[in-house]
Design an enzyme around this catalytic site. Structure first.
Site, PDB file in Angstrom:
ATOM      1  N   HIS A 137      77.937  14.966  68.998  1.00  0.00           N
ATOM      2  CA  HIS A 137      77.086  14.162  68.133  1.00  0.00           C
ATOM      3  C   HIS A 137      77.768  14.035  66.790  1.00  0.00           C
ATOM      4  O   HIS A 137      78.410  14.987  66.337  1.00  0.00           O
ATOM      5  CB  HIS A 137      75.714  14.837  67.962  1.00  0.00           C
ATOM      6  CG  HIS A 137      74.672  13.910  67.440  1.00  0.00           C
ATOM      7  ND1 HIS A 137      74.523  13.669  66.095  1.00  0.00           N
ATOM      8  CD2 HIS A 137      73.761  13.151  68.085  1.00  0.00           C
ATOM      9  CE1 HIS A 137      73.546  12.795  65.939  1.00  0.00           C
ATOM     10  NE2 HIS A 137      73.075  12.457  67.117  1.00  0.00           N
ATOM     11  N   ASP A 165      70.302  13.213  74.889  1.00  0.00           N
ATOM     12  CA  ASP A 165      70.421  12.372  76.083  1.00  0.00           C
ATOM     13  C   ASP A 165      70.788  13.142  77.332  1.00  0.00           C
ATOM     14  O   ASP A 165      70.689  12.626  78.437  1.00  0.00           O
ATOM     15  CB  ASP A 165      71.485  11.290  75.852  1.00  0.00           C
ATOM     16  CG  ASP A 165      71.028  10.308  74.812  1.00  0.00           C
ATOM     17  OD1 ASP A 165      69.852   9.938  74.855  1.00  0.00           O
ATOM     18  OD2 ASP A 165      71.827   9.932  73.949  1.00  0.00           O
TER      19      ASP A 165
HETATM   20  N1  ACO Z   1      83.641  14.839  75.566  1.00  0.00           N
HETATM   21  C1  ACO Z   1      84.923  15.208  75.284  1.00  0.00           C
HETATM   22  N2  ACO Z   1      85.459  15.209  74.060  1.00  0.00           N
HETATM   23  C2  ACO Z   1      84.679  14.771  73.051  1.00  0.00           C
HETATM   24  C3  ACO Z   1      83.349  14.349  73.259  1.00  0.00           C
HETATM   25  C4  ACO Z   1      82.841  14.391  74.563  1.00  0.00           C
HETATM   26  N3  ACO Z   1      81.575  14.013  74.814  1.00  0.00           N
HETATM   27  N4  ACO Z   1      82.813  13.972  72.069  1.00  0.00           N
HETATM   28  C5  ACO Z   1      83.766  14.134  71.162  1.00  0.00           C
HETATM   29  N5  ACO Z   1      84.912  14.615  71.739  1.00  0.00           N
HETATM   30  C6  ACO Z   1      86.155  14.988  71.048  1.00  0.00           C
HETATM   31  C7  ACO Z   1      86.952  13.752  70.692  1.00  0.00           C
HETATM   32  O1  ACO Z   1      87.889  13.418  71.680  1.00  0.00           O
HETATM   33  C8  ACO Z   1      87.622  14.197  69.399  1.00  0.00           C
HETATM   34  O2  ACO Z   1      88.726  14.989  69.738  1.00  0.00           O
HETATM   35  P1  ACO Z   1      90.049  14.990  68.788  1.00  0.00           P
HETATM   36  O3  ACO Z   1      89.598  15.520  67.472  1.00  0.00           O
HETATM   37  O4  ACO Z   1      90.985  15.893  69.517  1.00  0.00           O
HETATM   38  O5  ACO Z   1      90.503  13.564  68.731  1.00  0.00           O
HETATM   39  C9  ACO Z   1      86.584  15.101  68.747  1.00  0.00           C
HETATM   40  O6  ACO Z   1      85.783  15.613  69.820  1.00  0.00           O
HETATM   41  C10 ACO Z   1      85.696  14.387  67.725  1.00  0.00           C
HETATM   42  O7  ACO Z   1      85.178  13.217  68.362  1.00  0.00           O
HETATM   43  P2  ACO Z   1      84.802  11.889  67.567  1.00  0.00           P
HETATM   44  O8  ACO Z   1      84.713  10.765  68.550  1.00  0.00           O
HETATM   45  O9  ACO Z   1      85.732  11.738  66.390  1.00  0.00           O
HETATM   46  O10 ACO Z   1      83.384  12.281  67.018  1.00  0.00           O
HETATM   47  P3  ACO Z   1      82.283  11.281  66.526  1.00  0.00           P
HETATM   48  O11 ACO Z   1      81.407  12.048  65.605  1.00  0.00           O
HETATM   49  O12 ACO Z   1      82.878  10.023  66.020  1.00  0.00           O
HETATM   50  O13 ACO Z   1      81.501  10.886  67.882  1.00  0.00           O
HETATM   51  C11 ACO Z   1      79.949  10.754  69.629  1.00  0.00           C
HETATM   52  C12 ACO Z   1      80.259  11.310  68.222  1.00  0.00           C
HETATM   53  C13 ACO Z   1      80.174   9.241  69.654  1.00  0.00           C
HETATM   54  C14 ACO Z   1      78.475  11.004  69.953  1.00  0.00           C
HETATM   55  C15 ACO Z   1      80.865  11.462  70.655  1.00  0.00           C
HETATM   56  O14 ACO Z   1      80.657  12.858  70.632  1.00  0.00           O
HETATM   57  C16 ACO Z   1      80.666  10.929  72.077  1.00  0.00           C
HETATM   58  O15 ACO Z   1      81.268   9.892  72.429  1.00  0.00           O
HETATM   59  N6  ACO Z   1      79.812  11.604  72.917  1.00  0.00           N
HETATM   60  C17 ACO Z   1      79.497  11.135  74.241  1.00  0.00           C
HETATM   61  C18 ACO Z   1      78.481  10.010  74.155  1.00  0.00           C
HETATM   62  C19 ACO Z   1      77.080  10.510  73.811  1.00  0.00           C
HETATM   63  O16 ACO Z   1      76.586  11.471  74.381  1.00  0.00           O
HETATM   64  N7  ACO Z   1      76.434   9.804  72.870  1.00  0.00           N
HETATM   65  C20 ACO Z   1      75.043  10.114  72.469  1.00  0.00           C
HETATM   66  C21 ACO Z   1      74.970  10.424  71.017  1.00  0.00           C
HETATM   67  S1  ACO Z   1      73.337  10.963  70.649  1.00  0.00           S
HETATM   68  C22 ACO Z   1      72.407   9.583  70.466  1.00  0.00           C
HETATM   69  O17 ACO Z   1      72.858   8.495  70.215  1.00  0.00           O
HETATM   70  C23 ACO Z   1      70.987   9.781  70.635  1.00  0.00           C
END
Ligand code: ACO
Length: 442
Positions: free
Chosen positions: A318, A376
Site C-alpha cells: 500500500h 482487498d
Molecule cells: N508484490 C511484489 N512486490 C511489490 C508489491 C507487491 N504487491 N507491491 C510493491 N512491491 C515492491 C515494488 O516492486 C517495489 O520494489 P523496488 O523498491 O525493489 O522497486 C517496492 O515494493 C515499492 O513498490 P512501489 O510500487 O514503489 O510502491 P507504491 O507505494 O507506489 O505502490 C501499490 C503501492 C500500488 C499498492 C503496490 O504495492 C501494488 O501494486 N500492490 C498490488 C496492488 C494492490 O493490492 N493494490 C490495492 C491498493 S489498496 C486500495 O486501493 C484499496
C-alpha cells in the site's frame, strides 16, 4: 480549516530555510501544523521566490489539501474517520451512521439518525428514463464501464442539484448519490445477467436493500440473510473513505474546476477502476484462481520478487500503510463469519489466501519492503462467497466510497481558499523550432 503555522518554543513561527545554491539567496518556508500527523512545509511562495516548481510525481511527499475528514498513520496502521478508529466504527456503528459522520463531522443523535435514514431511503429510486441507458450497453460490458456512464448521466437528470454554489443543492446531490448508487450498481448487475431490474424496497436497510435488488427476482420472495447483510454493511464501512487516494484526488481535481458533483463522482469511479487501486480485489481473486493450489504458492512468490517479472502479489502493499492495513484485520474476521454462515468449510481459494499471507509475512522480501495484506486481500473472497461475480467487486467499492468522495468534494467546495487544481511540470520536450512543410520533412 484548523491548519496553523508551527511555532518554536520562543513563540516565533517555525520555518524551513532553503538556500538556493545558484544565487546564495535564503528562503524561509513556513511549517504548518495539523491536529495530528506530519507537519507540512508551505511552498506556496516558492515559485515566486526561486522560479522553481517542486517535483513530486506520484505525490509521495505532497499534501494536496487540508482536510478534517480522515486520518491515516501508515506506519502504525491507524485509520480514523473524524477521529473515530475504523475498527470501532466497523464493530459498533453502521454504514448510515458512518455516512452521516463523514458528511457532517459528528455522529448523529437518535433523531438525526432517523431523519438521515429516512432522507436517504426516499432517494433510492432512479429516474425511470435512466433505465434506458442500460439497454444501450452490451450485455457483456464490464459493470464499471456501465457505472462510469450511468453515474455521469445523473447530471442529465437531476438539474435541481447541480448548482455547486447552493449549499442545499450540494446536500441534495450528496444524498442522491449515496441513495442511488446501490440501485445503479444492482441494475448494472441485473443487466449483465439478463434479469429484470428490481425496484428498491424502502422497508429494508441500506445493505439489505442492495442485496435484495441484486439477488432478488420479481417472481418469488427473497429473504435477505441478516448475517450477510451485516457483513455487507461492514464492507461498506471499511471502504467508505481513505483520505487523498487516487480516486478521491481525482474527484477533488475534477470538482476544483466547478464541475457538478455527479460528473465528479463519475471521474472518481473511472480512477477507482484500475488494478493498482479499487480493481485490486478483482485482481486478487483472479490471482488466487491462477495459483490454483497451495503447493504452487512458492512459484508465485518468486515471480513477485523477480525484478524482471512484472507480476505483483495482488492485495499486498500500500502506498500509505507500511504496517498491517487496519481494514484488512476486520475484513479477515468478516470473511470467517461469512464463510461460516454460508457453511463454506473448505474453500480452496481461502486456503491459498491464508497460506499466501503466512508465507509473504515471513518472507524477507515482503518484510523489508513492508508489504502487508491490504483491504482487498480478503474482500474478494467474501464477495465471491456471497455470490457476486468478480466484475462486481470494484462496483461495490465504488458504491461504498461514494460517501467519502462526496464528503471530500463538499469539504473542498466549502473551503473559502479553494482554487482550481493545476499542477505544473518539468518540461522535457523539444525547445522552440520552426514549422516544416510536409514536403520538406524527411
Ligand atoms: N508484490 C511484489 N512486490 C511489490 C508489491 C507487491 N504487491 N507491491 C510493491 N512491491 C515492491 C515494488 O516492486 C517495489 O520494489 P523496488 O523498491 O525493489 O522497486 C517496492 O515494493 C515499492 O513498490 P512501489 O510500487 O514503489 O510502491 P507504491 O507505494 O507506489 O505502490 C501499490 C503501492 C500500488 C499498492 C503496490 O504495492 C501494488 O501494486 N500492490 C498490488 C496492488 C494492490 O493490492 N493494490 C490495492 C491498493 S489498496 C486500495 O486501493 C484499496
Amino acid at each position: 480549516m484548523s491548519q496553523t503555522t508551527q511555532t518554536a518554543g520562543d513563540g516565533t513561527a517555525e520555518t524551513v530555510t532553503l538556500i538556493d545554491n545558484r544565487t546564495g539567496k535564503k528562503i524561509d518556508l513556513p511549517i504548518l501544523k495539523g491536529s495530528t500527523g506530519p507537519d507540512v512545509i508551505d511552498i506556496r511562495k516558492l515559485y515566486g521566490a526561486t522560479g522553481c516548481f517542486t517535483y513530486d510525481p506520484g505525490f509521495t511527499s505532497t499534501a494536496s489539501c487540508d482536510s478534517a475528514i480522515t486520518y491515516i498513520d501508515g506506519d502504525e496502521g491507524v485509520l480514523l474517520h473524524r477521529g473515530y478508529p475504523i475498527d470501532q466504527l466497523a464493530e459498533s456503528s453502521d454504514f448510515m451512521e458512518v455516512c452521516y459522520l463523514l458528511l457532517h463531522g459528528e455522529l448523529p443523535n437518535a433523531a438525526q439518525k432517523t431523519e438521515f435514514e429516512a432522507t436517504i431511503t426516499r432517494h433510492t429510486m432512479v429516474h425511470e428514463q435512466l433505465t434506458q441507458f442500460y439497454r444501450g450497453f452490451r450485455r457483456d460490458a464490464h459493470p464499471m464501464a456501465v457505472m462510469c456512464g450511468v453515474v455521469g448521466a445523473l447530471s442529465a437528470f437531476y438539474h435541481d442539484s447541480t448548482d455547486i454554489n447552493d449549499p442545499k443543492q450540494r446536500m441534495i446531490a450528496s444524498h442522491r448519490l449515496i441513495a442511488k448508487l446501490p440501485t445503479i450498481a444492482a441494475m448494472a448487475y441485473k443487466y449483465s445477467v439478463g434479469q429484470p431490474f428490481m425496484y428498491p424496497r424502502n422497508d429494508l436497510g441500506y445493505a439489505e436493500n442492495f442485496l435484495y435488488m441484486t439477488f432478488g427476482v420479481p417472481c418469488e420472495p427473497y429473504k435477505v440473510n441478516p448475517v450477510i447483510a451485516k457483513a455487507m454493511d461492514k464492507i461498506f464501512i471499511l471502504h467508505a473513505d481513505h483520505e487523498q487516494n487516487a480516486s478521491t484526488s481525482t474527484v477533488r481535481l475534477a470538482g476544483s474546476s466547478g464541475a457538478n458533483p455527479f460528473a465528479c463522482i463519475a471521474a472518481g469511479i473511472a480512477s477507482l477502476w484500475g488494478p493498482a487501486h479499487g480493481g485490486a480485489n478483482e485482481a486478487v481473486l483472479k490471482m488466487l484462481e491462477e495459483i490454483k493450489t497451495v503447493d504452487r504458492i512458492p512459484e508465485f512468490i518468486n515471480r513477485a520478487k523477480d525484478k524482471n517479472d512484472n507480476f505483483r502479489l495482488m492485495g499486498f502493499g500500500h502506498r500509505v500503510y507500511k504496517n498491517y492495513d487496519p481494514r484488512a484485520k476486520v475484513m479477515q474476521q468478516t470473511c470467517k463469519e461469512v464463510l461460516a454462515e454460508l457453511g463454506i468449510k473448505d474453500d480452496p481459494l481461502l486456503d491459498i489466501a491464508v497460506e499466501l499471507e503466512r508465507i509473504a509475512l515471513s518472507d524477507p522480501y515482503f518484510i523489508e519492503k513492508k508489504l502487508y495484506p491490504n483491504v482487498d486481500f480478503y474482500s474478494g473472497i467474501i464477495l465471491k462467497a456471497i455470490g457476486f461475480p468478480t466484475s462486481m467487486f470494484t462496483v461495490l467499492f465504488a458504491l461504498a466510497r461514494t460517501v467519502g468522495w462526496i464528503s471530500q468534494w463538499k469539504e473542498m467546495i466549502e473551503d473559502p481558499g479553494q482554487k482550481i487544481g493545476r499542477p505544473r511540470q518539468l518540461y522535457m520536450g523539444q525547445t522552440p523550432r520552426d514549422y516544416v512543410p510536409v514536403e520538406k520533412r524527411g
